[in-house]
Design a protein around this motif. Structure first.
Motif, PDB file in Angstrom:
ATOM      1  N   LEU A 125      -7.896   4.069 -14.912  1.00 18.16           N
ATOM      2  CA  LEU A 125      -6.531   3.630 -15.176  1.00 18.16           C
ATOM      3  C   LEU A 125      -5.754   3.282 -13.909  1.00 18.16           C
ATOM      4  O   LEU A 125      -4.596   2.877 -13.986  1.00 18.16           O
ATOM      5  N   GLY A 126      -6.376   3.441 -12.750  1.00 15.34           N
ATOM      6  CA  GLY A 126      -5.685   3.134 -11.505  1.00 15.34           C
ATOM      7  C   GLY A 126      -4.583   4.110 -11.174  1.00 15.34           C
ATOM      8  O   GLY A 126      -3.600   3.745 -10.512  1.00 15.34           O
ATOM      9  N   LEU A 127      -4.752   5.346 -11.593  1.00 17.56           N
ATOM     10  CA  LEU A 127      -3.723   6.359 -11.388  1.00 17.56           C
ATOM     11  C   LEU A 127      -3.815   6.978 -10.001  1.00 17.56           C
ATOM     12  O   LEU A 127      -4.895   7.052  -9.405  1.00 17.56           O
ATOM     13  N   CYS A 128      -2.687   7.482  -9.516  1.00 16.05           N
ATOM     14  CA  CYS A 128      -2.681   8.139  -8.212  1.00 16.05           C
ATOM     15  C   CYS A 128      -3.643   9.318  -8.196  1.00 16.05           C
ATOM     16  O   CYS A 128      -4.237   9.622  -7.161  1.00 16.05           O
ATOM     17  N   GLY A 129      -3.804   9.981  -9.331  1.00 13.08           N
ATOM     18  CA  GLY A 129      -4.723  11.104  -9.415  1.00 13.08           C
ATOM     19  C   GLY A 129      -6.161  10.740  -9.107  1.00 13.08           C
ATOM     20  O   GLY A 129      -6.992  11.629  -8.890  1.00 13.08           O
ATOM     21  N   GLY A 130      -6.472   9.450  -9.068  1.00 14.47           N
ATOM     22  CA  GLY A 130      -7.822   9.006  -8.733  1.00 14.47           C
ATOM     23  C   GLY A 130      -7.941   8.432  -7.336  1.00 14.47           C
ATOM     24  O   GLY A 130      -8.971   7.844  -7.005  1.00 14.47           O
ATOM     25  N   ALA A 162       0.375  -3.575  -5.453  1.00 14.43           N
ATOM     26  CA  ALA A 162       1.565  -2.741  -5.266  1.00 14.43           C
ATOM     27  C   ALA A 162       1.539  -2.144  -3.862  1.00 14.43           C
ATOM     28  O   ALA A 162       0.628  -1.382  -3.520  1.00 14.43           O
ATOM     29  N   GLU A 163       2.511  -2.494  -3.040  1.00  8.96           N
ATOM     30  CA  GLU A 163       2.545  -1.997  -1.665  1.00  8.96           C
ATOM     31  C   GLU A 163       2.563  -0.470  -1.605  1.00  8.96           C
ATOM     32  O   GLU A 163       1.981   0.138  -0.706  1.00  8.96           O
ATOM     33  N   GLU A 164       3.280   0.130  -2.547  1.00  8.46           N
ATOM     34  CA  GLU A 164       3.403   1.578  -2.558  1.00  8.46           C
ATOM     35  C   GLU A 164       2.029   2.233  -2.674  1.00  8.46           C
ATOM     36  O   GLU A 164       1.707   3.182  -1.954  1.00  8.46           O
ATOM     37  N   SER A 165       1.216   1.696  -3.570  1.00  8.56           N
ATOM     38  CA  SER A 165      -0.122   2.225  -3.794  1.00  8.56           C
ATOM     39  C   SER A 165      -1.026   1.910  -2.615  1.00  8.56           C
ATOM     40  O   SER A 165      -1.784   2.774  -2.141  1.00  8.56           O
ATOM     41  N   ALA A 166      -0.963   0.683  -2.132  1.00  5.59           N
ATOM     42  CA  ALA A 166      -1.830   0.265  -1.033  1.00  5.59           C
ATOM     43  C   ALA A 166      -1.575   1.089   0.217  1.00  5.59           C
ATOM     44  O   ALA A 166      -2.517   1.464   0.931  1.00  5.59           O
ATOM     45  N   ASN A 167      -0.314   1.396   0.501  1.00  7.36           N
ATOM     46  CA  ASN A 167      -0.004   2.209   1.675  1.00  7.36           C
ATOM     47  C   ASN A 167      -0.551   3.624   1.541  1.00  7.36           C
ATOM     48  O   ASN A 167      -1.062   4.192   2.512  1.00  7.36           O
ATOM     49  N   LEU A 168      -0.466   4.196   0.339  1.00  9.08           N
ATOM     50  CA  LEU A 168      -0.988   5.546   0.153  1.00  9.08           C
ATOM     51  C   LEU A 168      -2.516   5.550   0.241  1.00  9.08           C
ATOM     52  O   LEU A 168      -3.108   6.483   0.799  1.00  9.08           O
ATOM     53  N   ILE A 169      -3.148   4.524  -0.275  1.00 12.73           N
ATOM     54  CA  ILE A 169      -4.604   4.414  -0.165  1.00 12.73           C
ATOM     55  C   ILE A 169      -5.013   4.410   1.307  1.00 12.73           C
ATOM     56  O   ILE A 169      -5.978   5.077   1.711  1.00 12.73           O
ATOM     57  N   ILE A 182       1.502  15.899   2.819  1.00 14.08           N
ATOM     58  CA  ILE A 182       2.455  15.678   1.733  1.00 14.08           C
ATOM     59  C   ILE A 182       3.091  14.305   1.911  1.00 14.08           C
ATOM     60  O   ILE A 182       3.682  14.017   2.955  1.00 14.08           O
ATOM     61  N   ALA A 183       2.963  13.453   0.901  1.00 15.71           N
ATOM     62  CA  ALA A 183       3.679  12.171   0.849  1.00 15.71           C
ATOM     63  C   ALA A 183       4.751  12.339  -0.232  1.00 15.71           C
ATOM     64  O   ALA A 183       4.472  12.174  -1.418  1.00 15.71           O
ATOM     65  N   PRO A 184       5.983  12.696   0.150  1.00 16.03           N
ATOM     66  CA  PRO A 184       6.963  13.136  -0.839  1.00 16.03           C
ATOM     67  C   PRO A 184       7.614  12.030  -1.656  1.00 16.03           C
ATOM     68  O   PRO A 184       8.104  12.296  -2.755  1.00 16.03           O
ATOM     69  N   CYS A 185       7.638  10.806  -1.119  1.00 16.64           N
ATOM     70  CA  CYS A 185       8.310   9.733  -1.861  1.00 16.64           C
ATOM     71  C   CYS A 185       7.548   8.435  -1.656  1.00 16.64           C
ATOM     72  O   CYS A 185       7.862   7.629  -0.774  1.00 16.64           O
ATOM     73  N   VAL A 186       6.560   8.221  -2.490  1.00 16.17           N
ATOM     74  CA  VAL A 186       5.670   7.064  -2.368  1.00 16.17           C
ATOM     75  C   VAL A 186       6.400   5.762  -2.694  1.00 16.17           C
ATOM     76  O   VAL A 186       6.084   4.716  -2.137  1.00 16.17           O
ATOM     77  N   VAL A 221       5.460  15.089  11.269  1.00 12.62           N
ATOM     78  CA  VAL A 221       5.989  14.061  10.377  1.00 12.62           C
ATOM     79  C   VAL A 221       5.566  12.708  10.920  1.00 12.62           C
ATOM     80  O   VAL A 221       5.847  12.370  12.069  1.00 12.62           O
ATOM     81  N   GLU A 222       4.874  11.939  10.099  1.00  8.18           N
ATOM     82  CA  GLU A 222       4.343  10.640  10.531  1.00  8.18           C
ATOM     83  C   GLU A 222       4.800   9.553   9.565  1.00  8.18           C
ATOM     84  O   GLU A 222       4.872   9.778   8.357  1.00  8.18           O
ATOM     85  N   GLN A 223       5.075   8.394  10.101  1.00 10.40           N
ATOM     86  CA  GLN A 223       5.328   7.233   9.257  1.00 10.40           C
ATOM     87  C   GLN A 223       4.001   6.528   9.006  1.00 10.40           C
ATOM     88  O   GLN A 223       3.317   6.114   9.941  1.00 10.40           O
ATOM     89  N   TYR A 224       3.623   6.401   7.735  1.00  9.59           N
ATOM     90  CA  TYR A 224       2.333   5.794   7.409  1.00  9.59           C
ATOM     91  C   TYR A 224       2.452   4.372   6.889  1.00  9.59           C
ATOM     92  O   TYR A 224       1.449   3.731   6.560  1.00  9.59           O
ATOM     93  N   GLY A 225       3.674   3.849   6.849  1.00  5.68           N
ATOM     94  CA  GLY A 225       3.881   2.486   6.391  1.00  5.68           C
ATOM     95  C   GLY A 225       5.352   2.225   6.157  1.00  5.68           C
ATOM     96  O   GLY A 225       6.218   3.031   6.524  1.00  5.68           O
ATOM     97  N   ALA A 226       5.652   1.078   5.571  1.00  9.32           N
ATOM     98  CA  ALA A 226       7.008   0.703   5.189  1.00  9.32           C
ATOM     99  C   ALA A 226       6.892  -0.373   4.116  1.00  9.32           C
ATOM    100  O   ALA A 226       5.916  -1.128   4.081  1.00  9.32           O
TER     101      ALA A 226
END
Length: 307
Positions: A258-263, A149-156, A117-121, A51-56
């Motif tokens: 469309l800038g979707l997470c699927g991409g 969007a920080e949420e998206s940028a952190n997942l990227i 797994i990133a369960p709660c972006v 389990v890793e923290q990848y951002g906040a």
């Protein structure tokens, strides 16, 4: 059907400015707690996985740390699987379905894949039961370079840190009644356009990538989920939420455009699940089970292609 509904924030026909976005944010309230409902489930997996923290999130870094769960002992010979949930924080089964898969199925599939797994972006969205983040931005339209969007940028950044191509990406979502009662009217108001009422399909469906649709993979996901819950039928136009049904229970979007997470990856096999939790035919647990079934069905199909 055109609706005469007027959203209570903003002036019809005019895009929101900072004052309207602030007014929108100030009317949100905390309805459930990420630290009580989600983080303990993640922490409970620490003995079995990495389990890793990848951002906040800067809105409150202590309250909103971002975690991912990785299979142990990554091996370069194994393909990489990414599972994301809670990109839209209000879509509950996306979060808890991802966690249920981790708890019940991840070890088995770790024999064949390196899993992340990133369960709660979007934990702020989880707490306020919102599609948007506090800036009235949709994270699931914000997966592109220099995302606001920080949420998206952190997942990227998390995806980039993997350092390898992702073979499979399954993004867990829901389509809810509030999409029409709240979120699409708010979107129309924010963008200064007219709200045109749509229809919510009753049942599960998937969204594939129009640039890489992988119909057999989508069919495997649908078949697996059909054992748990019902699949959404096409409407009288042969559509689901305004898009043509290209095969049973499947529509396609241009994910990257469309800038979707699927991409967010260049995966070979990708799908966005859409569970319908407001159906009288399902329970909350069945919605979580449907998300797990979608992942299992997709991964089982991919395993047949790797032989």
């Amino acid at each position: 059907m055109r609706s005469s509904y007027t959203y209570p924030i903003g002036t019809p026909g005019q895009k929101w400015g900072d004052s309207e976005r602030t007014a929108w944010r100030e009317q949100t309230t905390i309805k459930r707690e990420y630290q009580h409902e989600v983080v303990p489930k993640i922490k409970a997996l620490e003995q079995r996985f990495d389990v890793e923290q990848y951002g906040a999130l800067s809105y409150d870094p202590q309250r909103f740390p971002l975690f991912c769960i990785k299979s142990k002992s990554w091996q370069p010979t194994k393909p990489v699987v990414l599972i994301t949930g809670g990109v839209h924080g209000y879509e509950t089964s996306g979060v808890h379905g991802a966690l249920q898969f981790a708890a019940e199925e991840m070890e088995k599939y770790s024999e064949h894949f390196n899993l992340v797994i990133a369960p709660c972006v979007s934990p702020w969205g989880y707490e306020t039961i919102n599609r948007w983040n506090p800036l009235a931005l949709d994270p699931n339209r914000s997966f592109y370079a220099n995302s606001p969007a920080e949420e998206s940028a952190n997942l990227i950044k998390l995806v980039a840190s993997i350092g390898r191509d992702v073979l499979v990406h399954i993004d867990l979502h829901e389509t809810t009644d509030t999409d029409e009662s709240e979120f699409r009217p708010a979107l129309a108001a924010r963008d200064g356009i007219e709200y045109i009422e749509g229809m919510i399909p009753d049942g599960f469906y998937t969204v594939g990538d129009s640039e890489n649709p992988q119909p057999e993979f989508q069919a495997a996901v649908i078949e697996s989920v059909s054992k748990v819950t019902h699949i959404a039928p096409a409407d009288e136009k042969g559509e689901i939420i305004g898009s043509p049904v290209v095969q049973h229970g499947v529509i396609n979007y241009p994910m990257v455009k469309l800038g979707l997470c699927g991409g967010v990856t260049n995966c070979t096999f990708g799908t966005t699940t859409e569970v319908y939790p407001d159906s009288p035919k399902v329970t909350d647990q069945e919605c979580n089970d449907a998300q797990v079934a979608a992942i299992v069905g997709g991964l089982n199909y991919v395993l047949t292609q790797l032989k």
